[in-house]
Design an enzyme around this catalytic site. Structure first.
Site, mmCIF file in Angstrom:
data_model
loop_
_atom_site.group_PDB
_atom_site.id
_atom_site.type_symbol
_atom_site.label_atom_id
_atom_site.label_comp_id
_atom_site.label_asym_id
_atom_site.label_seq_id
_atom_site.Cartn_x
_atom_site.Cartn_y
_atom_site.Cartn_z
ATOM 1 N N LYS A 141 0.853 -1.197 0.000
ATOM 2 C CA LYS A 141 0.000 0.000 0.000
ATOM 3 C C LYS A 141 0.875 1.228 0.000
ATOM 4 C CE LYS A 141 -4.395 0.917 -0.052
ATOM 5 N NZ LYS A 141 -5.428 0.063 -0.668
ATOM 6 N N THR B 87 -14.894 -3.632 -7.981
ATOM 7 C CA THR B 87 -15.178 -3.791 -6.553
ATOM 8 C C THR B 87 -16.671 -4.006 -6.354
ATOM 9 O OG1 THR B 87 -13.285 -2.426 -5.993
ATOM 10 C CG2 THR B 87 -14.952 -2.704 -4.281
HETATM 11 P P1 NAD Z 1 -15.439 7.319 -2.862
HETATM 12 O O1 NAD Z 1 -14.562 8.380 -2.323
HETATM 13 O O2 NAD Z 1 -15.672 7.212 -4.327
HETATM 14 O O3 NAD Z 1 -16.902 7.461 -2.170
HETATM 15 C C1 NAD Z 1 -17.081 7.520 -0.800
HETATM 16 C C2 NAD Z 1 -18.551 7.762 -0.499
HETATM 17 O O4 NAD Z 1 -18.725 7.752 0.925
HETATM 18 C C3 NAD Z 1 -19.076 9.114 -0.984
HETATM 19 O O5 NAD Z 1 -20.420 8.996 -1.377
HETATM 20 C C4 NAD Z 1 -18.957 9.991 0.268
HETATM 21 O O6 NAD Z 1 -19.861 11.090 0.244
HETATM 22 C C5 NAD Z 1 -19.329 8.971 1.335
HETATM 23 N N1 NAD Z 1 -18.827 9.352 2.658
HETATM 24 C C6 NAD Z 1 -17.639 9.927 2.967
HETATM 25 N N2 NAD Z 1 -17.574 10.149 4.292
HETATM 26 C C7 NAD Z 1 -18.727 9.704 4.817
HETATM 27 C C8 NAD Z 1 -19.267 9.670 6.130
HETATM 28 N N3 NAD Z 1 -18.592 10.175 7.179
HETATM 29 N N4 NAD Z 1 -20.491 9.128 6.291
HETATM 30 C C9 NAD Z 1 -21.185 8.650 5.245
HETATM 31 N N5 NAD Z 1 -20.747 8.672 3.983
HETATM 32 C C10 NAD Z 1 -19.534 9.192 3.778
HETATM 33 O O7 NAD Z 1 -14.865 5.951 -2.257
HETATM 34 P P2 NAD Z 1 -15.054 4.469 -2.827
HETATM 35 O O8 NAD Z 1 -13.972 4.194 -3.792
HETATM 36 O O9 NAD Z 1 -16.471 4.240 -3.223
HETATM 37 O O10 NAD Z 1 -14.711 3.643 -1.499
HETATM 38 C C11 NAD Z 1 -15.652 3.489 -0.459
HETATM 39 C C12 NAD Z 1 -15.124 2.455 0.527
HETATM 40 O O11 NAD Z 1 -14.892 1.236 -0.155
HETATM 41 C C13 NAD Z 1 -13.790 2.828 1.190
HETATM 42 O O12 NAD Z 1 -13.768 2.291 2.482
HETATM 43 C C14 NAD Z 1 -12.787 2.118 0.314
HETATM 44 O O13 NAD Z 1 -11.570 1.882 1.013
HETATM 45 C C15 NAD Z 1 -13.540 0.833 0.021
HETATM 46 N N6 NAD Z 1 -13.022 0.158 -1.160
HETATM 47 C C16 NAD Z 1 -13.151 0.740 -2.403
HETATM 48 C C17 NAD Z 1 -12.620 0.082 -3.499
HETATM 49 C C18 NAD Z 1 -12.764 0.668 -4.889
HETATM 50 O O14 NAD Z 1 -12.310 0.005 -5.833
HETATM 51 N N7 NAD Z 1 -13.401 1.818 -5.063
HETATM 52 C C19 NAD Z 1 -11.954 -1.135 -3.343
HETATM 53 C C20 NAD Z 1 -11.856 -1.706 -2.079
HETATM 54 C C21 NAD Z 1 -12.396 -1.039 -0.984
#
Ligand code: NAD
Length: 426
Positions: free
Chosen positions: A118, A202
């Site tokens: 990471k 994902t």
């Molecule tokens: P992103 O930044 O695209 O979206 C995040 C979303 O969460 C947004 O809608 C934001 O408004 C919301 N958010 C932020 N803070 C918040 C809070 N305090 N309360 C409620 N909602 C909140 O992120 P993403 O890529 O969709 O990732 C989301 C989660 O999934 C993260 O934990 C990330 O580590 C995990 N994840 C994502 C991927 C990927 O490929 N995108 C892969 C593995 C894990």
């Protein structure tokens, strides 16, 4: 000028320490259940390698800012390490360490020939111009170039990094090495060797886990009521896939609040109106809080936003029969135990969100062989990997009578431990 804002990151530091602590706790439990001695835990509780770099970047106004970056390589007994690079003001060494351990677990669970890695840079890309971001991305690659590479450690996108940033990083690495190196990084644009299906991988993986979990619980996806916290990359694609599969998405949220409609929300409309940061609820007057959203009456709950959302304080109020963690670390260990004791089927993050790294692996394989697959081929292979992995974890959970998180960790650590043993490290 130094861009690191020490004071603003206290909460995130505490969160990262919690996340690292709980990950280590579950790894220890998993190794104990599998009968491994203490030295295996000692090897796995920290990354094998942790690099901190300082990156000078010329800003558009002519000044120089020095950014701090990290790269953690958790364990390379199985193969090269792999994991995303995060650009965020609150990135910390502890967070990067914890996330690299998670990547090792994910790779073990979906049986990829990788260990976990990471990276991160302390910066706020929302306040930087495109040319500044390009110089920072290239500077980071130059700074970590000695320890990364297509057969050493393969970066990918993460929070606030995207295919454009991957393209700059790949170009910088290729220039330094004086040969084209698409296999250096994944999550690239398709024209530079990116894989079809990477962007939604994902959410596809989460969708497959939801379907498998629903079968186990005798819930029909057609008409099932689902609540999704977070409407970003993971949450919005997921809402679309579940809507298309006939489920009723009765709640979604973003950082500003949630929307609820027991008859099902108009997902296509919401997708059309959301902005690039995954926010949409500000356009509506009747919103609920994120806490209320988690407690809605539904069959399936998917936390797809941030960590520590389901804790011992609210676990007893959760009504869903199935929880599938798209986000990293949304449920604490205590809440996992409370929910599992109540018979809630909780599919943990290290399994549910492994679709992204799986398709990243497919991208690397395609780069290495120079032969590219169609979106259908990627989808079929992903489905096979996720269904098999779900079954493996479910089998361990039922046969060893442990919750799905501990079962996933048992599956995840085993290959790494065996590879370390065969290499004579332990
Ligand atoms: P992103 O930044 O695209 O979206 C995040 C979303 O969460 C947004 O809608 C934001 O408004 C919301 N958010 C932020 N803070 C918040 C809070 N305090 N309360 C409620 N909602 C909140 O992120 P993403 O890529 O969709 O990732 C989301 C989660 O999934 C993260 O934990 C990330 O580590 C995990 N994840 C994502 C991927 C990927 O490929 N995108 C892969 C593995 C894990």
């Amino acid at each position: 000028m130094d861009n690191k804002k020490e004071g603003s990151s206290t909460n995130n530091q505490e969160n990262s320490i919690d996340v690292l602590h709980s990950t280590r706790t579950v790894i220890k439990r998993a190794l104990d259940r599998l009968g491994y001695p203490q030295e295996v835990y000692e090897l796995m509780k920290e990354p094998l390698r942790m690099m901190t770099v300082r990156i000078p970047v010329r800003m558009d106004d002519g000044s120089i800012e020095i950014f701090t970056g990290y790269r953690a390589q958790h364990n390379d007994a199985v193969g090269p390490t792999k994991g995303g690079v995060r650009f965020h003001p609150e990135v910390s060494e502890t967070e990067v360490k914890a996330l690299s351990i998670w990547m090792s677990l994910k790779a073990g669970i979906v049986d990829l020939p990788y260990g976990g890695g990471k990276g991160g840079i302390v910066c706020d890309p929302r306040e930087m111009s495109f040319p500044e971001l390009e110089r920072l991305s290239r500077g980071y690659v130059r700074a970590i170039s000695q320890i990364v590479g297509p057969t050493k450690d393969i970066p990918a996108p993460d929070v606030f990094t995207n295919s454009q940033i991957m393209a700059w990083m790949m170009d910088e690495y290729s220039r330094m090495k004086e040969f084209d190196s698409p296999g250096f990084i994944t999550g690239k644009p398709i024209v530079l060797g990116g894989s079809h299906g990477r962007e939604s991988a994902t959410a596809k993986g989460v969708t497959i886990c939801i379907k498998e979990a629903a079968k186990k619980k005798g819930i029909n996806i057609e008409g099932a009521r689902i609540v999704i916290q977070g409407f970003g990359n993971a949450g919005s694609f997921l809402a679309k896939f579940m809507h298309d599969a006939g489920a009723k998405v009765v709640g979604i949220s973003d950082v500003y609040g949630g929307l609820h409609d027991p008859d099902g929300l108009d997902i296509d409309y919401l997708l059309d109106r959301r902005d690039s940061f995954g926010t949409v609820t500000k356009l509506f007057k009747n919103t609920i809080s994120n806490q209320e959203l988690l407690e809605l009456d539904c069959d399936i709950l998917v936390p797809a936003a941030i960590e520590n959302q389901i804790t011992i304080e609210n676990a007893h109020k959760i009504k869903a029969n199935i929880i599938v963690e798209a986000a990293n670390g949304p449920t604490t260990i205590e809440a996992t135990e409370e929910l599992s004791n109540r018979g809630v089927l909780l599919v943990p993050d290290v399994l549910a969100s492994a679709g992204g790294v799986t398709v990243s692996y497919f991208e690397w394989v395609q780069n290495n062989q120079g032969f590219y697959w169609t979106e259908e081929e990627v989808g079929e292979r992903l489905e096979k990997v996720m269904v098999t992995s779900f079954e493996n974890v479910y089998r361990v959970a039922t046969s060893r009578r442990v919750d799905m998180r501990l079962a996933a960790y048992m599956v995840g650590v085993r290959k790494m431990a065996e590879a370390s043993r065969f290499r004579g490290w332990i």
